[in-house]
Design a protein around this motif. Structure first.
Motif, PDB file in Angstrom:
ATOM      1  N   ARG A  84       0.804  -1.276   0.048  1.00 45.30           N
ATOM      2  CA  ARG A  84       0.050  -0.075  -0.002  1.00 45.30           C
ATOM      3  C   ARG A  84       0.619   1.201  -0.071  1.00 45.30           C
ATOM      4  N   ARG A 115      -2.167   3.328  -8.145  1.00 40.24           N
ATOM      5  CA  ARG A 115      -3.058   2.762  -7.254  1.00 40.24           C
ATOM      6  C   ARG A 115      -4.264   3.062  -7.539  1.00 40.24           C
ATOM      7  N   THR A 118      -5.471   6.205  -5.108  1.00 39.97           N
ATOM      8  CA  THR A 118      -4.327   7.470  -4.904  1.00 39.97           C
ATOM      9  C   THR A 118      -4.798   8.322  -6.193  1.00 39.97           C
TER      10      THR A 118
END
Length: 120
Positions: A84, A115, A118
């Motif tokens: 992550r 991601r 994100t």
């Protein structure tokens, strides 16, 4: 963080002989990460351990064969994004022994994956 030139034997390709005999694949990854915490703590637990990343990528490269470099690159990007702390991953897969009956310098596919959560 950049890891370049990771060379692992795999059996990817569309031809039977590529699947049978295998060949070397060379992988470069560039990860977008925040290095601030690691720089402040000087603790490897606060960053991406490039040795562990290399091992995880090698498992995919040496693992289940795929036809296309694009598919292999996507699987490698998934490995990178599993942590992550990685905001984005750029993955290049080189196939230096590609079955081309001419002299060539390189065959490669580069992908960039963000991601999903994100906002970059």
């Amino acid at each position: 963080m950049v890891l370049s030139g990771l060379t692992v034997r795999g059996k990817h390709g569309v031809f039977d002989f590529e699947r049978r005999d295998g060949q070397d694949f060379v992988v470069d990854v560039a990860l977008d990460i925040d290095t601030g915490t690691a720089a402040a703590t000087d603790d490897i637990a606060d960053t991406i351990h490039y040795g562990e990343l290399a091992e995880a990528l090698a498992v995919v490269i040496a693992g289940e064969p795929v036809n296309l470099l694009e598919t292999l690159a996507a699987r490698l990007a998934d490995v990178c994004l599993a942590d992550r702390r990685v905001h984005a991953a750029t993955v290049t897969v080189h196939k230096p022994q590609a079955p081309i009956p001419l002299t060539f310098g390189d065959v490669a596919v580069t992908i960039r994956r963000l991601r999903p959560d994100t906002a970059r």
